[in-house]
Scaffold this motif. Structure first.
Motif, PDB file in Angstrom:
ATOM      1  N   GLY A 146      13.561   1.363  -9.579  1.00  0.00           N
ATOM      2  CA  GLY A 146      12.496   0.369  -9.488  1.00  0.00           C
ATOM      3  C   GLY A 146      12.689  -0.799 -10.437  1.00  0.00           C
ATOM      4  O   GLY A 146      13.759  -1.015 -10.996  1.00  0.00           O
ATOM      5  N   GLY A 147      11.592  -1.565 -10.597  1.00  0.00           N
ATOM      6  CA  GLY A 147      11.654  -2.750 -11.441  1.00  0.00           C
ATOM      7  C   GLY A 147      11.034  -2.531 -12.797  1.00  0.00           C
ATOM      8  O   GLY A 147      10.656  -1.414 -13.161  1.00  0.00           O
ATOM      9  N   ARG A 148      10.911  -3.635 -13.549  1.00  0.00           N
ATOM     10  CA  ARG A 148      10.374  -3.575 -14.912  1.00  0.00           C
ATOM     11  C   ARG A 148       8.921  -4.040 -15.005  1.00  0.00           C
ATOM     12  O   ARG A 148       8.315  -3.935 -16.064  1.00  0.00           O
ATOM     13  N   THR A 149       8.385  -4.566 -13.913  1.00  0.00           N
ATOM     14  CA  THR A 149       7.010  -5.075 -13.958  1.00  0.00           C
ATOM     15  C   THR A 149       6.157  -4.582 -12.800  1.00  0.00           C
ATOM     16  O   THR A 149       5.036  -5.060 -12.622  1.00  0.00           O
ATOM     17  N   SER A 150       6.659  -3.653 -12.011  1.00  0.00           N
ATOM     18  CA  SER A 150       5.875  -3.170 -10.874  1.00  0.00           C
ATOM     19  C   SER A 150       6.349  -1.794 -10.443  1.00  0.00           C
ATOM     20  O   SER A 150       7.463  -1.371 -10.759  1.00  0.00           O
ATOM     21  N   LEU A 151       5.471  -1.125  -9.694  1.00  0.00           N
ATOM     22  CA  LEU A 151       5.775   0.165  -9.088  1.00  0.00           C
ATOM     23  C   LEU A 151       5.744  -0.022  -7.575  1.00  0.00           C
ATOM     24  O   LEU A 151       4.825  -0.656  -7.053  1.00  0.00           O
ATOM     25  N   VAL A 152       6.743   0.516  -6.873  1.00  0.00           N
ATOM     26  CA  VAL A 152       6.798   0.388  -5.415  1.00  0.00           C
ATOM     27  C   VAL A 152       6.847   1.776  -4.796  1.00  0.00           C
ATOM     28  O   VAL A 152       7.659   2.623  -5.187  1.00  0.00           O
ATOM     29  N   VAL A 153       5.953   1.992  -3.834  1.00  0.00           N
ATOM     30  CA  VAL A 153       5.887   3.254  -3.112  1.00  0.00           C
ATOM     31  C   VAL A 153       6.125   2.966  -1.626  1.00  0.00           C
ATOM     32  O   VAL A 153       5.479   2.083  -1.047  1.00  0.00           O
ATOM     33  N   LEU A 154       7.062   3.691  -1.028  1.00  0.00           N
ATOM     34  CA  LEU A 154       7.289   3.561   0.408  1.00  0.00           C
ATOM     35  C   LEU A 154       6.191   4.314   1.141  1.00  0.00           C
ATOM     36  O   LEU A 154       5.899   5.467   0.801  1.00  0.00           O
ATOM     37  N   VAL A 155       5.602   3.658   2.126  1.00  0.00           N
ATOM     38  CA  VAL A 155       4.443   4.225   2.839  1.00  0.00           C
ATOM     39  C   VAL A 155       4.595   3.997   4.332  1.00  0.00           C
ATOM     40  O   VAL A 155       5.480   3.271   4.787  1.00  0.00           O
ATOM     41  N   ARG A 156       3.685   4.623   5.080  1.00  0.00           N
ATOM     42  CA  ARG A 156       3.557   4.331   6.507  1.00  0.00           C
ATOM     43  C   ARG A 156       2.108   3.957   6.792  1.00  0.00           C
ATOM     44  O   ARG A 156       1.192   4.558   6.249  1.00  0.00           O
ATOM     45  N   ARG A 157       1.939   2.954   7.648  1.00  0.00           N
ATOM     46  CA  ARG A 157       0.611   2.519   8.032  1.00  0.00           C
ATOM     47  C   ARG A 157       0.044   3.474   9.073  1.00  0.00           C
ATOM     48  O   ARG A 157       0.735   4.372   9.575  1.00  0.00           O
ATOM     49  N   ALA A 158      -1.210   3.289   9.428  1.00  0.00           N
ATOM     50  CA  ALA A 158      -1.883   4.203  10.349  1.00  0.00           C
ATOM     51  C   ALA A 158      -1.178   4.302  11.692  1.00  0.00           C
ATOM     52  O   ALA A 158      -1.188   5.354  12.340  1.00  0.00           O
ATOM     53  N   ASP A 159      -0.516   3.210  12.118  1.00  0.00           N
ATOM     54  CA  ASP A 159       0.181   3.226  13.404  1.00  0.00           C
ATOM     55  C   ASP A 159       1.615   3.720  13.290  1.00  0.00           C
ATOM     56  O   ASP A 159       2.378   3.674  14.260  1.00  0.00           O
ATOM     57  N   GLY A 160       2.008   4.165  12.083  1.00  0.00           N
ATOM     58  CA  GLY A 160       3.357   4.688  11.870  1.00  0.00           C
ATOM     59  C   GLY A 160       4.361   3.662  11.403  1.00  0.00           C
ATOM     60  O   GLY A 160       5.518   4.008  11.109  1.00  0.00           O
ATOM     61  N   THR A 161       3.967   2.396  11.310  1.00  0.00           N
ATOM     62  CA  THR A 161       4.886   1.345  10.870  1.00  0.00           C
ATOM     63  C   THR A 161       5.256   1.550   9.401  1.00  0.00           C
ATOM     64  O   THR A 161       4.373   1.712   8.559  1.00  0.00           O
ATOM     65  N   PRO A 162       6.549   1.519   9.054  1.00  0.00           N
ATOM     66  CA  PRO A 162       6.927   1.644   7.651  1.00  0.00           C
ATOM     67  C   PRO A 162       6.558   0.394   6.859  1.00  0.00           C
ATOM     68  O   PRO A 162       6.588  -0.723   7.387  1.00  0.00           O
ATOM     69  N   ALA A 163       6.184   0.577   5.602  1.00  0.00           N
ATOM     70  CA  ALA A 163       5.819  -0.540   4.734  1.00  0.00           C
ATOM     71  C   ALA A 163       6.118  -0.143   3.292  1.00  0.00           C
ATOM     72  O   ALA A 163       6.554   0.982   3.013  1.00  0.00           O
TER      73      ALA A 163
END
Length: 308
Positions: free
Chosen positions: A58-75
């Protein structure tokens, strides 16, 4: 829905936030880290997301989590630390609307949260050979330089660099004083000119350009720290990319100047203006690293600036 992840923030993020020399900012960062699990759960529920995995290192100023939206789209759900502006980042991404940059799905700036389209985060331009990476970087950067919208809320280069200049004067290592003085003098001269003003990425480098879908664009920029100013300011950060590899090569000073001239010519910018901003930004970063206790990287940046 509630998070199923054991939220253990990446050590790169923890070290960067706890290592801030300003006690108030370090305390605010520590408080934010403590609240992260609850914030993540709240956003997953509010936006109907299912979490998959934490991006690490990851980075030094943020946290990123891989997710899926309600319709299954990755985000990708990005949570930004104190001292960064999710509102400015969201405004810039909305302005670009996917042209050259990751697309914004939705934002909650009050929570420092951005929901973004998912790119191939493990593949950046740094995975390409140097010449190809610089060619692709130049192409991506050119697409970002658009006129800012009327009534925009972005900082100007003059404003941001004024605060940086004050930091440099206050925290200059004694041996770097002549170089800092030169950088500050160059800044004054550059700001006296009137080049075209565009929306800038603000932290553009090879690692901030990720692989994307071939249908829309093979490479897209992420993680902007946006502001408004001349294009040469934005290109200046790219000049010192892969610094440690550059320093280990033979004839590094001459190679640096050749790289700078090629980039300026490729993007039709004035070589001297690019040199001035590249020197100023390298000195600024070098002084900041030394101030924060990272003397090795700080001295490398100051040495690089000396080549210019």
């Amino acid at each position: 829905m509630p998070s199923v992840l054991p939220l253990d923030p990446p050590q790169r993020l923890v070290r960067a936030l706890h290592g801030h020399p300003d006690a108030d900012e370090a305390a605010a960062a520590a408080k934010w880290l403590e609240k992260l699990p609850g914030l993540l759960e709240t956003l997953l529920e509010r936006w109907e997301l299912t979490d998959e995995r934490l991006v690490s290192p990851g980075g030094r100023t943020s946290l990123v989590v891989l997710v899926r939206r309600a319709d299954g789209t990755p985000a990708a759900l990005k949570l930004t630390a104190p001292g960064t502006s999710a509102a400015r980042e969201a405004e810039a991404l909305a302005c670009w609307d996917g042209r050259g940059a990751v697309r914004l799905v939705r934002a909650a700036p009050e929570d420092g949260a951005l929901l973004l389209e998912r790119l191939h985060g493990e593949v950046s331009l740094r995975s390409l050979p140097e010449a190809k990476a610089m060619l692709e970087a130049s192409s991506a950067l050119r697409r970002l330089w658009v006129p800012p919208a009327d009534g925009h809320g972005f900082e100007q280069v003059a404003e941001r660099t004024a605060a940086e200049a004050e930091m440099m004067r206050t925290h200059t290592p004694g041996e770097a004083r002549p170089l800092v003085d030169e950088a500050l003098e160059l800044r004054d001269g550059l700001l006296a000119g009137t080049p075209r003003q565009v929306l800038l990425h603000g932290d553009f480098r090879q690692g901030a350009v990720l692989s994307a879908s071939a249908e829309r664009s093979p490479w897209l920029a992420v993680g902007p720290d946006p502001l408004v100013g001349e294009p040469a300011y934005d290109l200046a950060r790219l000049v010192r990319d892969r610094l440690h590899d550059l320093m280990a090569s033979a004839g590094a000073p001459a190679a640096t100047r050749r790289r700078m001239h090629r980039l300026a010519d490729a993007l039709e910018l004035d070589r001297e203006r690019l040199r001035g901003w590249a020197l100023f930004r390298a000195v600024r970063s070098g002084v900041r690293h030394v101030w924060r206790g990272d003397r090795q990287d700080g001295e490398a940046l100051l040495e690089f600036a000396g080549w210019l």
